[in-house]
Design a protein around this motif. Structure first.
Motif, PDB file in Angstrom:
ATOM      1  N   GLU A 129       0.810  -1.207   0.000  1.00 10.05           N
ATOM      2  CA  GLU A 129       0.000   0.000   0.000  1.00 10.05           C
ATOM      3  C   GLU A 129       0.843   1.256   0.000  1.00 10.05           C
ATOM      4  O   GLU A 129       1.716   1.450   0.847  1.00 10.05           O
ATOM      5  N   GLY A 130       0.531   2.137  -0.953  1.00 12.74           N
ATOM      6  CA  GLY A 130       1.127   3.462  -1.000  1.00 12.74           C
ATOM      7  C   GLY A 130       0.064   4.496  -0.675  1.00 12.74           C
ATOM      8  O   GLY A 130      -1.061   4.146  -0.310  1.00 12.74           O
ATOM      9  N   PRO A 131       0.406   5.758  -0.811  1.00 10.78           N
ATOM     10  CA  PRO A 131      -0.528   6.822  -0.446  1.00 10.78           C
ATOM     11  C   PRO A 131      -1.853   6.787  -1.203  1.00 10.78           C
ATOM     12  O   PRO A 131      -2.899   7.036  -0.621  1.00 10.78           O
ATOM     13  N   ASN A 132      -1.805   6.497  -2.517  1.00  8.76           N
ATOM     14  CA  ASN A 132      -3.048   6.515  -3.279  1.00  8.76           C
ATOM     15  C   ASN A 132      -3.128   5.397  -4.327  1.00  8.76           C
ATOM     16  O   ASN A 132      -3.799   5.529  -5.347  1.00  8.76           O
ATOM     17  N   PHE A 133      -2.464   4.264  -4.040  1.00  3.55           N
ATOM     18  CA  PHE A 133      -2.355   3.193  -5.029  1.00  3.55           C
ATOM     19  C   PHE A 133      -1.924   1.920  -4.314  1.00  3.55           C
ATOM     20  O   PHE A 133      -1.267   1.977  -3.274  1.00  3.55           O
ATOM     21  N   LEU A 134      -2.305   0.788  -4.865  1.00  2.00           N
ATOM     22  CA  LEU A 134      -1.842  -0.511  -4.382  1.00  2.00           C
ATOM     23  C   LEU A 134      -0.980  -1.142  -5.463  1.00  2.00           C
ATOM     24  O   LEU A 134      -1.195  -0.879  -6.645  1.00  2.00           O
ATOM     25  N   VAL A 135      -0.037  -1.980  -5.064  1.00  2.00           N
ATOM     26  CA  VAL A 135       0.753  -2.750  -6.020  1.00  2.00           C
ATOM     27  C   VAL A 135       0.805  -4.203  -5.566  1.00  2.00           C
ATOM     28  O   VAL A 135       0.549  -4.512  -4.403  1.00  2.00           O
ATOM     29  N   ILE A 136       1.151  -5.070  -6.498  1.00  2.00           N
ATOM     30  CA  ILE A 136       1.323  -6.487  -6.204  1.00  2.00           C
ATOM     31  C   ILE A 136       2.801  -6.816  -6.292  1.00  2.00           C
ATOM     32  O   ILE A 136       3.472  -6.458  -7.264  1.00  2.00           O
ATOM     33  N   ASN A 137       3.293  -7.490  -5.276  1.00  2.00           N
ATOM     34  CA  ASN A 137       4.686  -7.931  -5.280  1.00  2.00           C
ATOM     35  C   ASN A 137       4.795  -9.159  -6.182  1.00  2.00           C
ATOM     36  O   ASN A 137       4.235 -10.210  -5.865  1.00  2.00           O
ATOM     37  N   PRO A 138       5.525  -9.053  -7.295  1.00  2.00           N
ATOM     38  CA  PRO A 138       5.614 -10.195  -8.204  1.00  2.00           C
ATOM     39  C   PRO A 138       6.345 -11.389  -7.594  1.00  2.00           C
ATOM     40  O   PRO A 138       6.152 -12.525  -8.029  1.00  2.00           O
TER      41      PRO A 138
ATOM     42  N   LEU B  56       7.777  -0.566  -6.442  1.00  2.00           N
ATOM     43  CA  LEU B  56       7.105  -0.009  -5.264  1.00  2.00           C
ATOM     44  C   LEU B  56       6.791  -1.078  -4.223  1.00  2.00           C
ATOM     45  O   LEU B  56       6.709  -0.770  -3.035  1.00  2.00           O
ATOM     46  N   ALA B  57       6.649  -2.321  -4.642  1.00  2.00           N
ATOM     47  CA  ALA B  57       6.436  -3.403  -3.665  1.00  2.00           C
ATOM     48  C   ALA B  57       7.644  -3.545  -2.749  1.00  2.00           C
ATOM     49  O   ALA B  57       7.503  -4.000  -1.604  1.00  2.00           O
ATOM     50  N   GLN B  58       8.802  -3.140  -3.218  1.00  2.00           N
ATOM     51  CA  GLN B  58      10.010  -3.184  -2.390  1.00  2.00           C
ATOM     52  C   GLN B  58      10.081  -2.014  -1.412  1.00  2.00           C
ATOM     53  O   GLN B  58      10.824  -2.057  -0.437  1.00  2.00           O
ATOM     54  N   GLN B  59       9.309  -0.970  -1.664  1.00  2.00           N
ATOM     55  CA  GLN B  59       9.354   0.245  -0.849  1.00  2.00           C
ATOM     56  C   GLN B  59       8.172   0.405   0.094  1.00  2.00           C
ATOM     57  O   GLN B  59       8.303   0.995   1.162  1.00  2.00           O
ATOM     58  N   TRP B  60       7.021  -0.079  -0.315  1.00  2.00           N
ATOM     59  CA  TRP B  60       5.800   0.140   0.448  1.00  2.00           C
ATOM     60  C   TRP B  60       5.502  -1.032   1.380  1.00  2.00           C
ATOM     61  O   TRP B  60       5.879  -2.165   1.111  1.00  2.00           O
ATOM     62  N   PRO B  61       4.779  -0.766   2.470  1.00  2.00           N
ATOM     63  CA  PRO B  61       4.428  -1.848   3.411  1.00  2.00           C
ATOM     64  C   PRO B  61       3.336  -2.765   2.866  1.00  2.00           C
ATOM     65  O   PRO B  61       2.512  -2.361   2.038  1.00  2.00           O
TER      66      PRO B  61
END
Length: 113
Positions: free
Chosen positions: A28-37, A75-80
């Motif tokens: 989770e980031g401020p205004n977006f989600l990502v998937i860790n590959p 971003l998956a490497q940076q975000w919680p």
């Protein structure tokens, strides 16, 4: 193969997908989600749960959004990790159908994430 969150999620951040993920691969980031590959087990249960239709199988990411494959990985490497559903962003419903939202992506993670 992995799944990728694309720009339709920006400024919405619905978390219906998070609640069904069996391996907690969403971040989770401020205004977006990502998937860790690296964590995604390619099950696909997240796709039908996304109200914004923002999640694609990596091979099916639209050509104009292929950069989101790298964005998710980076971003998956940076975000919680986010492992439970939360309320979407306050004005998510107003943004859900807005196209071309990449310029609104906030990469810097803050305490609000």
């Amino acid at each position: 193969m992995t799944f990728v969150v694309t720009q339709a999620c920006i400024k919405c951040k619905y978390t219906d997908c998070v609640s069904v993920c069996p391996v907690d691969c969403f971040h989770e980031g401020p205004n977006f989600l990502v998937i860790n590959p690296e964590g995604c087990i390619d099950c696909g249960v997240c796709i039908p749960e996304c109200p914004a239709s923002a999640i694609y199988e990596e091979d099916n990411v639209p050509a104009d959004q292929r950069e989101f494959i790298e964005i998710n990985a980076r971003l998956a490497q940076q975000w919680p990790v986010i492992d439970s559903a939360k309320e979407p962003l306050e004005d998510a419903d107003a943004w859900v159908d807005v196209p071309n939202k990449k310029q609104y992506l906030e990469e810097a993670c803050t305490d609000k994430a």
